[in-house]
Design a protein around this motif. Structure first.
Motif, PDB file in Angstrom:
ATOM      1  N   TRP A  57      34.666 -12.922   7.895  1.00 35.80           N
ATOM      2  CA  TRP A  57      34.135 -14.255   7.623  1.00 35.80           C
ATOM      3  C   TRP A  57      32.673 -14.353   8.067  1.00 35.80           C
ATOM      4  CZ3 TRP A  57      38.984 -17.240   9.744  1.00 35.80           C
ATOM      5  CH2 TRP A  57      39.948 -17.319   8.739  1.00 35.80           C
ATOM      6  N   ALA A  58      32.342 -13.774   9.210  1.00 37.58           N
ATOM      7  CA  ALA A  58      30.958 -13.809   9.715  1.00 37.58           C
ATOM      8  C   ALA A  58      30.000 -13.074   8.774  1.00 37.58           C
ATOM      9  CB  ALA A  58      30.892 -13.197  11.117  1.00 37.58           C
ATOM     10  N   CYS A  59      30.533 -12.178   7.957  1.00 36.18           N
ATOM     11  CA  CYS A  59      29.712 -11.432   6.991  1.00 36.18           C
ATOM     12  C   CYS A  59      29.760 -12.063   5.598  1.00 36.18           C
ATOM     13  CB  CYS A  59      30.170  -9.980   6.926  1.00 36.18           C
ATOM     14  SG  CYS A  59      29.823  -9.068   8.434  1.00 36.18           S
ATOM     15  N   GLY A  60      30.327 -13.249   5.491  1.00 37.11           N
ATOM     16  CA  GLY A  60      30.343 -13.965   4.222  1.00 37.11           C
ATOM     17  C   GLY A  60      31.533 -13.706   3.332  1.00 37.11           C
ATOM     18  N   VAL A  61      32.510 -12.939   3.791  1.00 34.40           N
ATOM     19  CA  VAL A  61      33.705 -12.670   2.991  1.00 34.40           C
ATOM     20  C   VAL A  61      34.626 -13.893   3.081  1.00 34.40           C
ATOM     21  CG1 VAL A  61      35.746 -11.215   2.727  1.00 34.40           C
ATOM     22  CG2 VAL A  61      33.546 -10.187   3.363  1.00 34.40           C
ATOM     23  N   ALA A  91      26.890  -4.085  -1.235  1.00 39.59           N
ATOM     24  CA  ALA A  91      26.873  -3.885   0.220  1.00 39.59           C
ATOM     25  C   ALA A  91      28.013  -2.973   0.668  1.00 39.59           C
ATOM     26  CB  ALA A  91      26.946  -5.222   0.944  1.00 39.59           C
ATOM     27  N   VAL A  92      29.071  -2.892  -0.129  1.00 36.66           N
ATOM     28  CA  VAL A  92      30.162  -1.953   0.178  1.00 36.66           C
ATOM     29  C   VAL A  92      29.692  -0.539  -0.136  1.00 36.66           C
ATOM     30  CG1 VAL A  92      32.498  -1.213  -0.448  1.00 36.66           C
ATOM     31  CG2 VAL A  92      31.976  -3.646  -0.236  1.00 36.66           C
ATOM     32  N   PHE A  93      29.098  -0.369  -1.312  1.00 37.65           N
ATOM     33  CA  PHE A  93      28.723   0.960  -1.775  1.00 37.65           C
ATOM     34  C   PHE A  93      27.527   1.551  -1.032  1.00 37.65           C
ATOM     35  CE2 PHE A  93      30.868  -1.025  -5.466  1.00 37.65           C
ATOM     36  CZ  PHE A  93      31.987  -0.217  -5.451  1.00 37.65           C
ATOM     37  N   ASN A  94      26.597   0.705  -0.596  1.00 34.88           N
ATOM     38  CA  ASN A  94      25.434   1.237   0.112  1.00 34.88           C
ATOM     39  C   ASN A  94      25.623   1.260   1.632  1.00 34.88           C
ATOM     40  OD1 ASN A  94      24.859  -1.382   1.066  1.00 34.88           O
ATOM     41  ND2 ASN A  94      23.304  -1.770  -0.506  1.00 34.88           N
ATOM     42  N   GLY A  95      26.787   0.845   2.108  1.00 31.27           N
ATOM     43  CA  GLY A  95      27.104   0.933   3.535  1.00 31.27           C
ATOM     44  C   GLY A  95      26.630  -0.244   4.380  1.00 31.27           C
ATOM     45  N   LEU A  97      27.650  -3.390   4.387  1.00 31.41           N
ATOM     46  CA  LEU A  97      28.750  -4.203   4.906  1.00 31.41           C
ATOM     47  C   LEU A  97      29.379  -3.538   6.126  1.00 31.41           C
ATOM     48  CD1 LEU A  97      30.511  -6.704   4.750  1.00 31.41           C
ATOM     49  CD2 LEU A  97      32.002  -5.469   3.161  1.00 31.41           C
ATOM     50  N   ILE A  98      29.587  -2.230   6.066  1.00 33.35           N
ATOM     51  CA  ILE A  98      30.140  -1.508   7.221  1.00 33.35           C
ATOM     52  C   ILE A  98      29.200  -1.649   8.420  1.00 33.35           C
ATOM     53  CG2 ILE A  98      30.640   0.790   8.151  1.00 33.35           C
ATOM     54  CD1 ILE A  98      31.836   1.506   5.439  1.00 33.35           C
ATOM     55  N   GLU A  99      27.904  -1.528   8.199  1.00 33.31           N
ATOM     56  CA  GLU A  99      26.937  -1.695   9.287  1.00 33.31           C
ATOM     57  C   GLU A  99      27.052  -3.083   9.911  1.00 33.31           C
ATOM     58  OE1 GLU A  99      22.928  -0.870   8.036  1.00 33.31           O
ATOM     59  OE2 GLU A  99      23.471   1.133   7.303  1.00 33.31           O
ATOM     60  N   GLN A 100      27.099  -4.108   9.058  1.00 39.98           N
ATOM     61  CA  GLN A 100      27.217  -5.486   9.552  1.00 39.98           C
ATOM     62  C   GLN A 100      28.499  -5.657  10.371  1.00 39.98           C
ATOM     63  OE1 GLN A 100      26.828  -7.586   5.648  1.00 39.98           O
ATOM     64  NE2 GLN A 100      25.797  -9.124   6.927  1.00 39.98           N
ATOM     65  N   LEU A 101      29.598  -5.179   9.829  1.00 33.76           N
ATOM     66  CA  LEU A 101      30.892  -5.339  10.497  1.00 33.76           C
ATOM     67  C   LEU A 101      30.921  -4.588  11.826  1.00 33.76           C
ATOM     68  CD1 LEU A 101      33.141  -5.074   7.337  1.00 33.76           C
ATOM     69  CD2 LEU A 101      32.935  -7.086   8.827  1.00 33.76           C
ATOM     70  N   LEU A 104      29.399  -6.280  14.702  1.00 29.75           N
ATOM     71  CA  LEU A 104      30.242  -7.341  15.261  1.00 29.75           C
ATOM     72  C   LEU A 104      31.421  -6.789  16.052  1.00 29.75           C
ATOM     73  CD1 LEU A 104      30.344  -9.646  12.126  1.00 29.75           C
ATOM     74  CD2 LEU A 104      29.064 -10.058  14.233  1.00 29.75           C
ATOM     75  N   ASP A 105      31.906  -5.625  15.663  1.00 35.30           N
ATOM     76  CA  ASP A 105      33.107  -5.069  16.282  1.00 35.30           C
ATOM     77  C   ASP A 105      32.744  -4.178  17.473  1.00 35.30           C
ATOM     78  OD1 ASP A 105      36.099  -4.642  16.028  1.00 35.30           O
ATOM     79  OD2 ASP A 105      35.353  -2.587  16.104  1.00 35.30           O
ATOM     80  N   PRO A 106      33.248  -4.489  18.662  1.00 30.25           N
ATOM     81  CA  PRO A 106      32.900  -3.685  19.841  1.00 30.25           C
ATOM     82  C   PRO A 106      33.394  -2.244  19.760  1.00 30.25           C
ATOM     83  CG  PRO A 106      34.624  -5.273  20.379  1.00 30.25           C
ATOM     84  CD  PRO A 106      34.163  -5.579  18.984  1.00 30.25           C
ATOM     85  N   HIS A 107      34.378  -1.971  18.907  1.00 32.27           N
ATOM     86  CA  HIS A 107      34.960  -0.628  18.788  1.00 32.27           C
ATOM     87  C   HIS A 107      34.383   0.161  17.611  1.00 32.27           C
ATOM     88  CE1 HIS A 107      37.706  -1.987  21.833  1.00 32.27           C
ATOM     89  NE2 HIS A 107      37.930  -3.052  21.088  1.00 32.27           N
ATOM     90  N   LYS A 108      33.526  -0.488  16.828  1.00 31.53           N
ATOM     91  CA  LYS A 108      32.876   0.174  15.676  1.00 31.53           C
ATOM     92  C   LYS A 108      33.895   0.861  14.766  1.00 31.53           C
ATOM     93  CE  LYS A 108      28.860  -0.627  17.700  1.00 31.53           C
ATOM     94  NZ  LYS A 108      28.841  -2.051  17.957  1.00 31.53           N
ATOM     95  N   CYS A 109      34.949   0.155  14.457  1.00 32.96           N
ATOM     96  CA  CYS A 109      36.052   0.786  13.728  1.00 32.96           C
ATOM     97  C   CYS A 109      36.049   0.529  12.228  1.00 32.96           C
ATOM     98  CB  CYS A 109      37.375   0.354  14.331  1.00 32.96           C
ATOM     99  SG  CYS A 109      37.753  -1.373  14.037  1.00 32.96           S
ATOM    100  N   TRP A 110      35.038  -0.184  11.707  1.00 28.91           N
ATOM    101  CA  TRP A 110      35.024  -0.454  10.272  1.00 28.91           C
ATOM    102  C   TRP A 110      34.573   0.780   9.488  1.00 28.91           C
ATOM    103  CZ3 TRP A 110      37.046  -4.455   7.714  1.00 28.91           C
ATOM    104  CH2 TRP A 110      37.384  -5.587   8.452  1.00 28.91           C
ATOM    105  N   GLY A 111      35.257   1.024   8.408  1.00 22.84           N
ATOM    106  CA  GLY A 111      34.989   2.144   7.508  1.00 22.84           C
ATOM    107  C   GLY A 111      36.290   2.488   6.806  1.00 22.84           C
ATOM    108  N   TRP A 112      36.183   3.193   5.697  1.00 23.39           N
ATOM    109  CA  TRP A 112      37.383   3.450   4.913  1.00 23.39           C
ATOM    110  C   TRP A 112      37.681   4.930   4.749  1.00 23.39           C
ATOM    111  CZ3 TRP A 112      33.935  -0.552   3.912  1.00 23.39           C
ATOM    112  CH2 TRP A 112      34.423  -1.794   4.294  1.00 23.39           C
TER     113      TRP A 112
END
Length: 178
Positions: A57-61, A91-95, A97-101, A104-112
């Motif tokens: 939500w903080a990233c506009g989703v 923003a998904v394809f160029n990375g 969104l992952i950078e933004q997320l 925000l995430d203290p564990h840096k766990c966003w990515g697919w």
């Protein structure tokens, strides 16, 4: 909202806030059921889900959907699965969104990328290891990598609305801001 005879949510979209989700049959179970229900574990999954969703939500989703075994009558689901529709697919394809997320995430766990094994030898996302949640971006023209009974690659919005065997349509939860 209720489970059908197969233990799935009746077909349809169920818009729920986190407050409503916590009070739903998905966390509390059905009062008339004789089956055991792990409401404590389900509550913990929802707490973890809320962390991830607030980051989205903080990233506009705005559009986020969940399902998987969490949205069934399974006693103790392994995790919560779902997908979201990014406002800017680029923003998904160029990375970005992952950078933004990950900022925000203290564990840096966003990515697919699935690059760590669970206890059963299955490759899982970092998000799954930390939160037991898997949320995937759904963009136009992007497919899930899962084939239906006819051998066709399914889109995320199709895949998540089918049972494991792809025989039946099932319900899905759309998360709403409170």
């Amino acid at each position: 909202m209720r489970f059908n005879e197969y233990g799935l949510l009746e077909p349809g979209d169920y818009p729920l806030t986190f407050e409503q989700l916590r009070e739903s049959i998905l966390v509390k179970g059905e009062g008339n059921s004789l089956l055991p229900w792990d409401g404590y574990w389900r509550s913990r999954l929802v707490e973890n889900l809320e962390i991830c969703v607030k980051q989205l939500w903080a990233c506009g989703v705005e559009e986020i959907y969940i399902d998987g075994s969490f949205c069934t009558d399974k006693y103790q689901p392994n995790d919560i699965d779902g997908y979201f529709i990014p406002p800017d697919p680029k923003a998904v394809f160029n990375g970005k969104l992952i950078e933004q997320l990950n900022r925000l995430d203290p564990h840096k766990c966003w990515g697919w990328d699935r690059n760590r094994f669970d206890a059963y030898g299955n490759l899982q996302l970092e998000m799954w290891h930390r939160y037991r949640v898997e949320l995937y971006p759904h963009c136009k023209g992007v497919y899930s990598g899962v084939k239906n009974g006819q051998g066709q690659n399914m889109k995320f919005d199709e895949f998540f609305r089918r049972d494991r065997d792809f025989d039946m349509v099932k319900g899905i939860v759309k998360l709403m801001k409170g």
